[in-house]
Write a protein that holds these residues in place. Structure first.
Motif, PDB file in Angstrom:
ATOM      1  N   ARG A 179      48.585  44.201   8.475  1.00  0.00           N
ATOM      2  CA  ARG A 179      48.767  45.089   8.879  1.00  0.00           C
ATOM      3  C   ARG A 179      48.136  45.611  10.333  1.00  0.00           C
ATOM      4  O   ARG A 179      48.382  46.133  10.831  1.00  0.00           O
ATOM      5  N   PHE A 180      47.078  45.036  10.329  1.00  0.00           N
ATOM      6  CA  PHE A 180      46.331  44.866  11.306  1.00  0.00           C
ATOM      7  C   PHE A 180      46.557  44.312  12.952  1.00  0.00           C
ATOM      8  O   PHE A 180      46.500  44.942  13.501  1.00  0.00           O
ATOM      9  N   LEU A 181      47.391  43.174  12.565  1.00  0.00           N
ATOM     10  CA  LEU A 181      47.411  42.521  13.794  1.00  0.00           C
ATOM     11  C   LEU A 181      48.979  43.792  14.177  1.00  0.00           C
ATOM     12  O   LEU A 181      49.151  43.448  15.363  1.00  0.00           O
ATOM     13  N   LEU A 182      49.633  44.207  13.092  1.00  0.00           N
ATOM     14  CA  LEU A 182      50.742  44.796  13.226  1.00  0.00           C
ATOM     15  C   LEU A 182      50.734  46.102  14.148  1.00  0.00           C
ATOM     16  O   LEU A 182      51.126  47.028  15.125  1.00  0.00           O
ATOM     17  N   ASP A 183      49.184  46.783  13.882  1.00  0.00           N
ATOM     18  CA  ASP A 183      49.123  48.026  14.064  1.00  0.00           C
ATOM     19  C   ASP A 183      48.589  47.586  15.667  1.00  0.00           C
ATOM     20  O   ASP A 183      48.385  48.694  16.379  1.00  0.00           O
ATOM     21  N   ARG A 184      48.464  46.713  16.389  1.00  0.00           N
ATOM     22  CA  ARG A 184      48.178  45.718  17.633  1.00  0.00           C
ATOM     23  C   ARG A 184      48.843  44.757  18.302  1.00  0.00           C
ATOM     24  O   ARG A 184      48.467  44.702  19.933  1.00  0.00           O
TER      25      ARG A 184
END
Length: 87
Positions: free
Chosen positions: A52-57
């Motif tokens: 989720r952290f990566l997909l925000d970026r």
């Protein structure tokens, strides 16, 4: 949608359905698990939160297909201090 499945002792398969479907293989070792989660969540939850952290970026198409979870902080230095907000 993010699905995480343990496939070996420290290896997980992550399926991501967003902007197409991608498959990733992620390793998570005990030291990294403790460093990033302080044991507050299960390993699978840490990996899901990390995606989720990566997909925000970035898009799921841009996420490495195989990597150790600790490599995230090399690309995103804020990861260790931010990941707890994704639990």
């Amino acid at each position: 949608m993010i699905k995480v499945k343990k496939i070996q002792n420290h290896l997980y398969k992550v399926s991501v359905s967003k902007d197409g479907h991608t498959i990733h293989h992620v390793s998570l070792y005990p030291t990294d698990y403790e460093n990033f989660s302080q044991g507050r969540v299960e390993k699978i939850e840490l990996i899901e939160a990390s995606f989720r952290f990566l997909l925000d970026r970035e898009s799921n198409q841009s996420i490495l297909k195989e990597f150790n979870l600790n490599v995230i902080q090399k690309y995103f230095p804020e990861y260790p201090n931010t990941i707890n907000s994704y639990f």
